[in-house]
Write an enzyme that holds these catalytic residues in place. Structure first.
Site, short mmCIF file in Angstrom:
data_model
loop_
_atom_site.label_atom_id
_atom_site.label_comp_id
_atom_site.label_asym_id
_atom_site.label_seq_id
_atom_site.Cartn_x
_atom_site.Cartn_y
_atom_site.Cartn_z
CG ASP A 26 -27.68 -34.65 51.43
OD1 ASP A 26 -27.80 -33.68 51.48
OD2 ASP A 26 -27.83 -35.35 51.63
CG HIS A 29 -28.98 -30.17 50.05
ND1 HIS A 29 -28.70 -30.64 50.84
CD2 HIS A 29 -28.28 -28.81 50.14
CE1 HIS A 29 -28.70 -30.00 52.00
NE2 HIS A 29 -27.78 -28.24 51.53
CB SER A 59 -30.34 -37.90 52.35
OG SER A 59 -29.68 -37.86 52.05
CG MET A 74 -30.24 -26.87 55.30
SD MET A 74 -30.56 -28.48 54.71
CE MET A 74 -29.39 -29.53 55.63
CG ASP A 81 -31.65 -31.43 53.92
OD1 ASP A 81 -32.39 -33.44 54.10
OD2 ASP A 81 -31.23 -30.91 52.85
N GLY A 82 -33.39 -32.72 56.59
CA GLY A 82 -32.51 -33.36 58.07
C GLY A 82 -34.18 -33.66 59.22
N GLY A 83 -33.95 -34.47 59.41
CA GLY A 83 -34.71 -35.15 60.68
C GLY A 83 -36.25 -35.26 60.66
N GLY A 125 -24.50 -31.26 57.42
CA GLY A 125 -23.48 -31.96 57.02
C GLY A 125 -23.14 -33.80 57.62
CG PHE A 126 -22.84 -35.08 60.06
CD1 PHE A 126 -21.58 -36.11 60.06
CD2 PHE A 126 -22.07 -34.03 60.46
CE1 PHE A 126 -19.91 -35.63 59.93
CE2 PHE A 126 -20.97 -33.72 60.96
CZ PHE A 126 -19.77 -34.42 60.24
N GLY A 127 -26.11 -36.95 58.91
CA GLY A 127 -27.57 -37.43 58.08
C GLY A 127 -27.86 -38.03 60.04
N GLY A 128 -29.22 -38.77 60.63
CA GLY A 128 -29.50 -38.64 61.37
C GLY A 128 -29.88 -37.78 62.73
CG MET A 159 -24.38 -28.95 52.53
SD MET A 159 -24.79 -30.00 52.87
CE MET A 159 -25.14 -31.04 51.79
CG MET A 170 -21.16 -32.85 52.46
SD MET A 170 -21.80 -33.78 54.24
CE MET A 170 -23.84 -33.74 54.66
CG HIS A 194 -32.26 -34.49 49.43
ND1 HIS A 194 -32.33 -33.10 48.57
CD2 HIS A 194 -30.57 -34.28 50.06
CE1 HIS A 194 -31.57 -32.39 49.42
NE2 HIS A 194 -30.58 -33.19 50.07
N GLY A 231 -33.79 -38.83 54.89
CA GLY A 231 -32.32 -40.35 54.99
C GLY A 231 -32.63 -41.33 56.16
C1 DX5 Z 1 -27.74 -32.74 56.00
C2 DX5 Z 1 -28.14 -33.46 54.47
C3 DX5 Z 1 -29.53 -34.25 54.87
C4 DX5 Z 1 -29.14 -35.29 55.30
C5 DX5 Z 1 -30.49 -35.36 55.85
O1 DX5 Z 1 -27.05 -32.27 55.57
O2 DX5 Z 1 -28.53 -32.20 53.35
O3 DX5 Z 1 -30.33 -34.22 53.23
O4 DX5 Z 1 -29.14 -36.94 54.37
O5 DX5 Z 1 -30.82 -37.15 56.40
P1 DX5 Z 1 -31.29 -37.00 57.87
O6 DX5 Z 1 -32.92 -37.35 56.98
O7 DX5 Z 1 -31.19 -38.99 58.48
O8 DX5 Z 1 -31.45 -36.45 58.72
ZN ZN Z 2 -29.72 -32.49 51.94
#
Ligand code: DX5
Ligand code: ZN
Length: 221
Positions: free
Chosen positions: A40, A71, A13, A142, A180-182, A147-150, A73, A42, A38, A202
């Site tokens: 994102d 993706h 991502s 999800m 997608d996520g974590g 909304g956020f990475g990490g 959002m 938003m 990927h 990500g």
């Molecule tokens: C969150 C995004 C993800 C995000 C994943 O809303 O859709 O794609 O970038 O980031 P990580 O892998 O750091 O959780």
């Molecule tokens: Zn995503």
């Protein structure tokens, strides 16, 4: 047509990339074992964050021949499907929670020549897809609130992957399951065993001291 990929598909991502050095991050991804970018998108309404739009997607299109997995959002994604097609998206994923007419949205994306995905927030049960699963190229589960990475992986996702895999197998739809996520090096193999086909990553990739090796290890999961 999507190329044939060796599973699992790895989709870093770019949200977690360093936007001041996107060119070198793209060069790193291009020589890596990553299969997809990927991206994102938003809008600050569907999710409490704003990232980037079609102009960025068109820059990534020039930077790579890899599949662009976009993706969305955003609210009212039908207003933007054509714009993202023109920007170079190969796969367009919209959120079930943002669609009044998900079936129509999927038909629109396919009629524009893209692969079509539906994303589900952590609270949305997979059985809501049972009547459209055969129309879907991809389901994005999800595993964090979008909304956020990490953010930290939500463990309940593993049950959702298993239930969705059963639905896909009994429908013989061939739909890909994307997580997608974590996603981390620690949970990747559990996700694959549960039935995941595509791992988005990500922070795990872009905060790694050796992103190329991290992508390689995710691919070996
Ligand atoms: C969150 C995004 C993800 C995000 C994943 O809303 O859709 O794609 O970038 O980031 P990580 O892998 O750091 O959780
Ligand atoms: Zn995503």
């Amino acid at each position: 047509m999507l190329k044939i990929f060796q599973m699992p598909i790895i989709a870093p991502s770019l949200l977690s990339a360093n936007f001041l050095q996107l060119q070198s991050d793209c060069e790193m991804l291009n020589k890596s074992e990553a299969d997809w970018y990927h991206l994102d998108v938003m809008d600050g309404r569907f999710v409490p964050n704003i990232s980037f739009g079609p102009m960025f997607v068109s820059f990534f299109r020039k930077a790579t021949t890899k599949t662009l997995d976009v993706h969305l959002m955003i609210e009212e994604p039908e207003r933007y499907a054509e714009v993202f097609k023109d920007a170079g998206a190969d796969i367009l994923t919209v959120h079930l929670e943002a669609c009044k007419h998900a079936h129509r949205n999927i038909q629109q994306i396919k009629s524009l020549g893209m692969k079509a995905g539906i994303a589900l927030n952590p609270h949305t049960p997979v059985n809501l897809l049972s009547d459209i699963i055969h129309d879907l190229d991809l389901v994005c589960l999800m595993s964090v609130n979008p909304g956020f990475g990490g953010q930290a992986f939500i463990p309940q996702t593993l049950h959702k992957v298993r239930a969705l895999k059963q639905m896909i197998q009994s429908s013989k739809s061939g739909t890909l399951i994307e997580i997608d996520g974590g996603v981390t090096l620690d949970n990747a193999s559990d996700l694959i065993q549960a039935g995941a086909d595509v791992l988005v990553a990500g922070n795990t990739v872009f905060r790694a001291s050796d992103p190329l090796d991290t992508i390689h290890r995710l691919k070996q999961s």
